[in-house]
Design an enzyme around this catalytic site. Sequence first.
Site, short mmCIF file in Angstrom:
data_model
loop_
_atom_site.label_atom_id
_atom_site.label_comp_id
_atom_site.label_asym_id
_atom_site.label_seq_id
_atom_site.Cartn_x
_atom_site.Cartn_y
_atom_site.Cartn_z
N ARG A 173 36.36 -7.79 16.19
CA ARG A 173 35.56 -8.72 17.01
C ARG A 173 35.69 -10.10 16.41
NH1 ARG A 173 32.14 -3.96 16.12
NH2 ARG A 173 31.36 -3.15 18.10
N HIS A 227 9.55 23.39 3.37
CA HIS A 227 9.86 22.67 4.62
C HIS A 227 10.55 21.34 4.31
CE1 HIS A 227 8.84 19.93 7.99
NE2 HIS A 227 9.19 20.98 8.70
N GLY A 237 35.25 0.14 26.32
CA GLY A 237 34.12 -0.42 25.59
C GLY A 237 32.88 0.30 26.09
N MET A 243 8.96 26.60 15.71
CA MET A 243 8.21 27.57 16.50
C MET A 243 7.40 28.41 15.53
SD MET A 243 9.17 27.28 19.58
CE MET A 243 10.44 26.41 20.42
N ARG A 302 7.39 36.71 16.67
CA ARG A 302 8.23 35.67 16.08
C ARG A 302 9.09 35.02 17.15
NH1 ARG A 302 11.62 38.79 11.60
NH2 ARG A 302 11.73 36.69 10.72
N TYR A 318 43.30 7.53 21.00
CA TYR A 318 42.53 7.34 19.78
C TYR A 318 41.07 7.01 20.07
CZ TYR A 318 42.75 2.29 20.64
OH TYR A 318 42.62 1.06 21.20
N GLU A 364 35.21 -1.98 30.49
CA GLU A 364 33.79 -1.90 30.16
C GLU A 364 32.91 -2.33 31.32
OE1 GLU A 364 32.97 -4.55 26.87
OE2 GLU A 364 34.60 -5.89 27.46
N ARG A 384 40.26 -8.46 19.59
CA ARG A 384 39.58 -8.79 20.83
C ARG A 384 39.22 -10.27 20.83
NH1 ARG A 384 33.79 -6.48 22.19
NH2 ARG A 384 33.22 -8.01 20.62
N ASN A 443 29.94 0.83 25.01
CA ASN A 443 28.58 0.27 24.93
C ASN A 443 28.27 -0.49 26.21
OD1 ASN A 443 28.67 1.24 22.34
ND2 ASN A 443 28.99 -0.76 21.39
N GLY A 454 10.98 26.04 11.35
CA GLY A 454 9.60 25.58 11.36
C GLY A 454 9.11 25.03 12.68
N CYS A 474 36.35 2.16 21.90
CA CYS A 474 35.91 1.40 20.75
C CYS A 474 34.41 1.16 20.76
CB CYS A 474 36.64 0.07 20.67
SG CYS A 474 36.30 -1.00 22.09
N SER A 513 41.15 -0.16 26.27
CA SER A 513 40.20 0.34 25.29
C SER A 513 38.85 0.39 25.98
CB SER A 513 40.16 -0.58 24.08
OG SER A 513 39.20 -0.11 23.16
N ARG A 553 20.71 34.42 8.76
CA ARG A 553 21.37 33.43 9.64
C ARG A 553 22.33 32.63 8.78
NH1 ARG A 553 15.83 30.08 10.33
NH2 ARG A 553 15.53 29.65 8.15
N LYS A 574 17.50 34.69 15.96
CA LYS A 574 16.80 35.62 15.07
C LYS A 574 16.91 37.04 15.59
CE LYS A 574 12.99 33.90 13.35
NZ LYS A 574 11.65 33.34 13.62
#
Length: 875
Positions: A561, A454, A765, A103, A92, A850, A744, A617, A767, A101, A830, A763, A336, A22
């Site tokens: 999978r 809002h 994994g 602050m 402000r 990839y 993984e 897999r 997770n 909204g 993946c 690859s 803005r 701002k």
Amino acid sequence: MTKYVYSFNEGNKDMRNLLGGKGANLAEMTSIGLPVPRGFIVTTEACNKYYEDNKQINPDVESQIFEKLVELEAITGKKMGDINNPLLVSVRSGSRASMPGMMDTVLNLGLTDEVAKGFAEASSNPRFIYDSYRRFIQMFADVVKGYPKASFERLIDQFKEEKGVELDIELTAEDMYQITMKFKNLYLEIAGEPFPQDPKVQLIEAVTAVFGSWNNDRAIFYRRMNDIPSSWGTAVNIQEMVYGNLGNTSGTGVAFTRNPATGENKLYGEYLINAQGEDVVAGIRTPQPISTLADVMPDVYNQFADIAKKLENHYKDMQDMEFTIENGKLFMLQTRNGKRTAQAALKIAVDLVNEGMISKEEALLKVEAKQLDQLLHPAFDGESLRNAKIITKGLAASPGAGTGKIYFTAEEATAAKKRGEQCLLVRLETSPEDIEGMNAANGILTLRGGMTSHAAVVARGMGRCCVSGCSDLIIDEEAKTLSTKDGLVFNEGDYMSLDGTTGNVYGEQIKTVEPEISGEFGTFMSWADEVRTLRVRTNADTPRDAIQARKFGAEGIGLCRTEHMFFEESRIFNFRKMIVADSVEAREKALADILPSQRDDFEKLFTAMEGDPVVIRYLDPPLHEFLPHTDDEIKTLANDLGLSFEALKTRVDSLKEFNPMMGHRGCRLAVTYPEIAKMQTRAVIEAAINVNKQGMKIEPEIMIPLVGELKELQFVKNVVVETADAVIKENGVNLKYHVGTMIEIPRAALLADKIALEAEFFSFGTNDLTQMTFGFSRDDAGKFLEHYYDKNIFEFDPFAKIDQNGVGQLIQMAAEKGRQARPDIHLGICGEHGGEASSVEFCHKIGLDYVSCSPFRVPLARLAAAQAKVKENLK
Ligand code: ADP
Ligand code: MG
Ligand code: MG
């Protein structure tokens, strides 16, 4: 000495890190000669210093503020505390990234009893003075002191009721005076001390409060949702007040240079005559569309339209502006880059390129990758929509369709979502406290407030559908009912549906369908594809997902999978038979029954991908996940299998593990039961041979999961290769296939150079890699991670966004080691992270080939990959 305070004419738009968004833009507008009330900015560094010093304002900061205040007095010719010509200011907040909204702002600071009295006489407009004073007391109490806003509002509502008036503008000067007195008394009651009568005390308290608000719950939640680090801090803007509440030639408004919902190139916004500050956004009165200002004050309108064009050309983007008109004179209070729907973002980006304002590469940065999601979200199913009845209509505040059970508070909506319900949040009007509930809901319905309320702004940002300003509905928060004028009543938990694109509201559940994409989307995405070097694949287990993902631009399957293929009712039987088999022969027999359907699945998947690469897999999850759990289920299965209940129960129990995610799963299954890997290999290879006979050119990529040791991979790979080569020989054909592994387990990352000797591709994994690197379970971590966010230990969920410092380091190291051992090794990821923008950028940076993500996130990944490349080019 560090400079902590900057005048507007000492800054510019590129100083947003220091001055906040701002402040930097107020400075920029000042420097390009726009009418901006003068002021100064306390830097984000001052805010950080405040926290470093245990929430104390540094004396340097304080004295620099007062120095600038003297300058401001000189420029404006007004003086703080002066009773004839007082300087009033707004205080402000403004952080680097806009946090709408989150602050709070205090207006009319500098008013005291004496100042109000003198100023009321001098200006001969007492109504305006006491309107300003009562607003100030309320804002100061709310924002600075954290006293309940509602108790002040109740006083006004009571007052209006007693007087028999509906709108604030109907209140007289005397009324405003009375309200001010009531507010002061209430303040005294709550605070135990009178409302502060020294403007300088007011000012420092307000600045402190803005710093403090950086760490309120709403701000923390918003930052987490939007990946804003807590270390940024907020700046504070102190600015001379201009008055939109002086009478009928004054007013205040907000506007966008283009339509933020559709992108249409036309000034768009709202204003209110004789009003101040947040009145427009708060939905206290219904604002007028900006176009009508052309009739009411043509000169002001034309000047504003010119400024809007100028700002857009200057910032080369759609602007969201706030303005005030004081006695027919226009002042700009904010500009803005405007928030917009995904639809609008695409149209504006493409239009700006066509208008010659920006390049294609710049355009790519104008659409937030995660926003693309909005375009892919459901719309109502035409058939069930035709039979649905519209019960009322509101403003089409944020597009999309939402259906669910209605709840009247954010807490209840959040709880409903946690119970797994589809829900809608219904509110009189939303406020920042509602943000979590808004996020949990499929759609938001408000009774008050316009397109810039809002609810509307936040919903658009979140990609939630929203219908706002539905003033025909009546809400009873006590009774938890929503009723229409025709007497329809909806209770908490009843179904409703919202169409955020038309504003229609339905009193029933309506089926939703997936959207079609076209037009600007195609053009824009083709620009993304021209630029990016990172490929995008998808995680898909079914031809349906694969086809969907290809429509979204997936360039292959990065993860199929195979276990998901067995969950179907008709197949799980054979699969269970295989699992509970107690000898190799029995297992081989069961596997032989599974083979045809598995081969058929792969054929369909290869066909759907039309020759694009497919990574398959091998069986990964702990086997007991497929088994029946209750005695009843076991009985039924035992019956079907011709086993005794006891025998099956013993077998099921023997498969139970204390820690299944670190148990007998992944390649460990193939080590114990090589016949499973044999069957899967036969299915893959035969499927590939069959489709290649139809003229396709599939080279299947076989992926061994959960490897942590070279010899383990060697063992399974040998099984695969022996089987594959035998099948190829049986068929008398040529077929290329590839064998690779997932990285993984942290040990695999550490030994990646060894593992690469056997793996043609990695690859990641992410997770499992995240789970095992942090040492917490991805299924349970959600419960305690909340505390980590609340206590500022973590700022984001490492399962949603790659932890670049830790997990990312492992990935980068493994990628490098892999390439050292095998220069042409193919690398991808993946995990869920493949569809998250900052993680995609990370993958680009470390040179992966990839990312692979779920079908609906493919467009996001394509754009994020392009943006990563554009940013790299800019360096
Ligand atoms: P937010 O970040 O929530 O938009 P702002 O700081 O922009 O908060 O303030 C909200 C509103 O208060 C502005 O849109 C404007 O209408 C009003 N306002 C702020 N500063 C001034 C000022 N100096 N004079 C008049 N109105 C002001
Ligand atoms: Mg603002
Ligand atoms: Mg895994």
